[in-house]
Design a protein around this motif. Structure first.
Motif, PDB file in Angstrom:
ATOM      1  N   ARG A 106      21.787 -22.070  97.094  1.00 24.12           N
ATOM      2  CA  ARG A 106      21.301 -20.833  96.690  1.00 24.12           C
ATOM      3  C   ARG A 106      21.343 -19.792  97.683  1.00 24.12           C
ATOM      4  O   ARG A 106      21.707 -18.413  97.522  1.00 24.12           O
ATOM      5  N   ALA A 107      21.246 -20.129  99.151  1.00 24.43           N
ATOM      6  CA  ALA A 107      21.505 -19.288 100.066  1.00 24.43           C
ATOM      7  C   ALA A 107      22.967 -18.664 100.108  1.00 24.43           C
ATOM      8  O   ALA A 107      23.060 -17.537 100.418  1.00 24.43           O
ATOM      9  N   LEU A 108      23.866 -19.534  99.976  1.00 21.20           N
ATOM     10  CA  LEU A 108      25.341 -18.941  99.870  1.00 21.20           C
ATOM     11  C   LEU A 108      25.418 -18.148  98.771  1.00 21.20           C
ATOM     12  O   LEU A 108      26.478 -17.531  98.968  1.00 21.20           O
ATOM     13  N   ASP A 109      24.903 -18.611  97.542  1.00 21.03           N
ATOM     14  CA  ASP A 109      24.937 -17.836  96.419  1.00 21.03           C
ATOM     15  C   ASP A 109      24.531 -16.079  96.846  1.00 21.03           C
ATOM     16  O   ASP A 109      25.175 -15.340  96.378  1.00 21.03           O
ATOM     17  N   GLU A 110      23.611 -16.134  97.324  1.00 22.18           N
ATOM     18  CA  GLU A 110      22.829 -15.081  97.581  1.00 22.18           C
ATOM     19  C   GLU A 110      23.490 -14.068  98.473  1.00 22.18           C
ATOM     20  O   GLU A 110      23.878 -12.778  98.459  1.00 22.18           O
ATOM     21  N   LEU A 111      24.280 -14.666  99.554  1.00 22.45           N
ATOM     22  CA  LEU A 111      25.335 -14.175 100.432  1.00 22.45           C
ATOM     23  C   LEU A 111      26.578 -13.940  99.868  1.00 22.45           C
ATOM     24  O   LEU A 111      27.234 -13.039 100.544  1.00 22.45           O
ATOM     25  N   GLY A 112      26.895 -14.289  98.867  1.00 23.91           N
ATOM     26  CA  GLY A 112      28.365 -14.331  98.344  1.00 23.91           C
ATOM     27  C   GLY A 112      29.380 -14.757  98.925  1.00 23.91           C
ATOM     28  O   GLY A 112      30.535 -14.472  98.751  1.00 23.91           O
TER      29      GLY A 112
ATOM     30  N   LEU B 143       3.787 -19.704 100.623  1.00 20.72           N
ATOM     31  CA  LEU B 143       4.801 -19.990 101.689  1.00 20.72           C
ATOM     32  C   LEU B 143       3.829 -18.714 102.716  1.00 20.72           C
ATOM     33  O   LEU B 143       3.527 -17.787 102.429  1.00 20.72           O
ATOM     34  N   ASP B 144       4.236 -19.161 103.919  1.00 20.73           N
ATOM     35  CA  ASP B 144       4.083 -18.232 104.874  1.00 20.73           C
ATOM     36  C   ASP B 144       4.905 -16.998 104.917  1.00 20.73           C
ATOM     37  O   ASP B 144       6.091 -17.117 104.611  1.00 20.73           O
ATOM     38  N   ALA B 145       4.356 -15.748 105.338  1.00 18.93           N
ATOM     39  CA  ALA B 145       5.163 -14.643 105.478  1.00 18.93           C
ATOM     40  C   ALA B 145       6.159 -14.890 106.686  1.00 18.93           C
ATOM     41  O   ALA B 145       6.010 -15.595 107.735  1.00 18.93           O
TER      42      ALA B 145
ATOM     43  N   ASP C  54      10.631 -13.881 100.613  1.00 20.41           N
ATOM     44  CA  ASP C  54      11.993 -14.003 100.631  1.00 20.41           C
ATOM     45  C   ASP C  54      12.226 -15.409 101.251  1.00 20.41           C
ATOM     46  O   ASP C  54      12.474 -15.608 102.497  1.00 20.41           O
ATOM     47  N   PRO C  55      11.960 -16.540 100.482  1.00 19.04           N
ATOM     48  CA  PRO C  55      12.158 -17.890 100.742  1.00 19.04           C
ATOM     49  C   PRO C  55      13.425 -18.225 101.416  1.00 19.04           C
ATOM     50  O   PRO C  55      13.416 -19.054 102.376  1.00 19.04           O
ATOM     51  N   LEU C  56      14.669 -17.495 101.214  1.00 17.05           N
ATOM     52  CA  LEU C  56      15.737 -17.997 101.738  1.00 17.05           C
ATOM     53  C   LEU C  56      16.209 -17.183 102.911  1.00 17.05           C
ATOM     54  O   LEU C  56      17.451 -17.464 103.373  1.00 17.05           O
TER      55      LEU C  56
END
Length: 465
Positions: free
Chosen positions: A210-216, A167-169, A174-176
C-alpha cells in the motif's frame, strides 16, 4: 526526560540511541544527532546489491499484534476481536496448556499441534493433558478448533493499520508515512545505474504494497496477470523500462522500482489446485485474492515449531532461495529492521553468508534487543570509540546483542529509540543533489519568485489607495 552527569559537570539528556560498528560504539546519539548513522546508511545505499529485511517490528506503530507474554485472557480477547466466539472449552484448554498464564503464541500453537498429532498417532479421538488431579481429557476437534481460532485471530490482527485503538500521531492521520519515507528515500538515494533494491519481509500485512501504491512506485512481487494473479517466479527476472510509445524502443530504466518478496506468505495469498488446460495435469497454485471463505486457503507460515519444515515447501522454499542468492552477491548490504532473529531458517542464510561472503555488510536496527532501560542512564559521550563490552552495561542475551558485540566491522547495530522503524525512516539519508536543478537555475527561479511576490505586494498597495 532523565539526565545523566558527565565528567565536565554539565548535565546532558539521556541518549536515545546507540550506534555500534564491529563491537565499537561509534556514536551515543542524543536529541537529533545521528550524523554517523546517516553517513553509514548513505554508504550502504550505494552498494551494488541492496537487500532489505523487514520483520513485525516495522509495523508495531500500526498495531502489529503482540505474540509473546500474553495472558490467557488476552488470547481469548484476540480471538474475540477477530469476530470469533471462544468456547468454554477454549478457556479451559488454555488454562491447562498455559498454566503460568504467560503465553507465547508460538508455544501455544506448538502445544495444540503436538496434542492433536499425539492423538492422531495413537488413533484416538481425545488426548489427556495436565498432571495429577488436574488431568483433563480433550477431543481432538476441541484442540484443532482452538488452534484454528488462534490462527484466524493472528491473521485478522495483521490487517493493518489496526482499528482496535487509536494510533499515535502522526500515524493516526497518515498511517503509512514511515513506510513511504523509508521506501522513497531508499529508492531515490541509489544511483540510477545500480541494480534494483530487493525487499524481503516476514510480515503477512499489506503495508509495504500500500505504501508503494501511494508512492506510485512500480514493483515486482512475483505475480503475473491482472485479473487472475498467479505466483510465477520467472517474473522476478523482469524489470521496468521507459519506452517510446510509438516505436516501443527502450529509452531508459523506469525509476522507483524494486522487488518484493514475502517469505512467510501474505494475507492476500490463497492456495488452489488447478489443472493445466493443455496437459490436464493438476498442480498447486498460489493466487492473489482479497477474500476467502476458508482460512485454510491462506498461504501463511504460522508461528509454530513446524515452520522450519514449512519453509521446505512451495512457495516458501523458492522465496528463501532468492534471499540466499541475493545476499551471496559481491558488494552487498543487508538493512534489517523489525526482525528479531527468531527464525532459524532466515538466520542460517544470513549468518552462513556473513561467514563466507567478505563483501557482505549487515545493518540491524532494533530498539530494545541490546540494553535494558536501566543501562541507558550510564551512557554518555565518553562511551564513544570504546568496545561495548568495556562499558558499565550488561548487554542482553539476544541474537542482536550478540551481533552488537561481534568484533566484525561489517556488522553495525542501531539500538535505543533510534532503532524503531519510525525513527530509522527519518534517519534514512535524503536523496543526493544529483539530478536536481543546477545552482544557477535554482537562483534564477528564486529571483523570479521574489519578483512575483514584490509585484503582488505593489498591486495590493495600489488597491488600497
Amino acid at each position: 526526560m532523565t539526565t545523566t552527569s558527565v565528567d565536565s559537570g554539565l548535565a546532558e539528556p539521556e541518549p536515545n540511541g546507540l550506534f555500534i560498528v564491529g563491537g565499537v560504539v561509534k556514536s551515543v546519539i542524543a536529541a537529533a544527532e545521528a550524523t554517523a548513522v546517516r553517513d553509514h546508511l548513505s554508504s550502504l545505499l550505494q552498494v551494488k546489491n541492496l537487500v532489505v529485511l523487514l520483520g513485525s517490528g516495522a509495523s508495531f506503530h500500526l498495531g502489529s499484534p503482540q505474540t509473546r507474554n500474553l495472558t490467557n485472557q488476552q488470547v481469548l480477547e484476540l480471538i474475540q476481536k477477530s469476530g470469533d466466539t471462544p468456547t468454554a472449552k477454549d478457556e479451559e484448554l488454555l488454562a491447562t496448556i498455559n498454566p503460568d498464564d504467560d503465553g507465547d503464541l508460538e508455544k501455544l500453537l506448538n502445544g495444540l499441534q503436538l496434542a492433536a498429532s499425539l492423538a492422531a498417532q495413537a488413533r484416538q479421538t481425545s488426548v489427556a493433558l495436565g498432571s495429577g488431579e488436574q488431568v483433563k481429557s480433550y477431543f481432538t476437534d476441541e484442540i484443532d478448533g482452538l488452534r484454528q481460532r488462534i490462527n484466524h485471530a493472528l491473521a485478522h490482527a495483521c490487517q493493518l493499520p489496526s482499528t482496535d485503538k487509536p494510533l499515535d500521531a502522526p500515524y493516526d492521520a497518515d498511517p503509512l508515512l514511515a513506510h513511504r519515507t523509508f521506501l522513497s528515500r531508499m529508492v531515490r538515494s541509489r544511483g540510477a545505474n545500480l541494480p534494483r533494491p530487493q525487499v524481503f519481509t516476514t510480515n503477512y500485512d499489506l503495508v509495504i504494497e500500500r505504501a508503494l501504491d501511494e508512492l506510485g512506485y512500480p514493483y515486482i512481487d512475483g505475480f503475473s496477470g491482472t485479473v487472475d494473479r498467479r505466483l510465477n517466479f520467472a517474473f522476478y527476472g523482469l524489470d521496468f523500462h521507459r519506452v517510446e510509445t510509438t516505436t516501443q524502443s527502450v529509452l531508459s530504466r523506469a525509476e522507483g522500482a524494486l522487488y518484493l518478496h514475502k517469505v512467510h506468505g501474505s494475507l492476500n495469498w490463497r492456495t488452489s489446485n488447478a489443472r493445466d488446460r493443455l496437459t490436464g495435469l493438476q498442480s498447486l497454485e498460489v493466487r492473489q485474492s482479497s477474500s476467502s471463505s476458508n482460512d485454510d486457503d491462506l498461504v501463511l507460515i504460522y508461528p509454530t515449531s513446524s515452520k522450519e519444515g514449512d519453509t521446505l515447501a512451495y512457495p516458501y522454499s523458492d522465496l528463501l532461495r532468492l534471499l540466499g542468492d541475493a545476499v551471496q552477491q559481491d558488494d552487498t548490504a543487508v538493512i534489517v529492521a523489525g526482525y528479531g532473529f527468531a527464525d532459524a531458517h532466515i538466520n542460517r542464510i544470513l549468518l552462513r553468508t556473513l561467514a563466507t561472503n567478505s563483501a557482505l555488510n549487515i545493518f540491524v536496527a532494533d530498539p530494545f534487543a541490546v540494553l535494558d532501560d536501566s543501562d541507558w542512564g550510564k551512557l554518555n559521550a565518553g562511551a564513544q570509540q570504546k568496545m561495548l563490552d568495556e562499558l558499565a552495561v550488561t548487554p542482553k542475551q539476544t541474537a542482536i546483542a550478540a551481533l552488537a558485540r561481534a568484533n566484525d566491522s561489517r556488522v553495525a547495530v542501531l539500538t535505543g529509540n533510534c532503532g524503531k522503524f519510525t525513527e530509522l525512516a527519518q534517519l534514512m539519508p535524503e536523496p543526493s543533489l544529483q539530478g536536481e536543478a543546477p545552482t544557477a537555475v535554482t537562483a534564477l527561479i528564486e529571483a523570479l519568485e521574489q519578483v512575483t511576490q514584490d509585484d503582488d505586494v505593489t498591486a495590493e498597495a495600489d488597491d488600497l489607495q
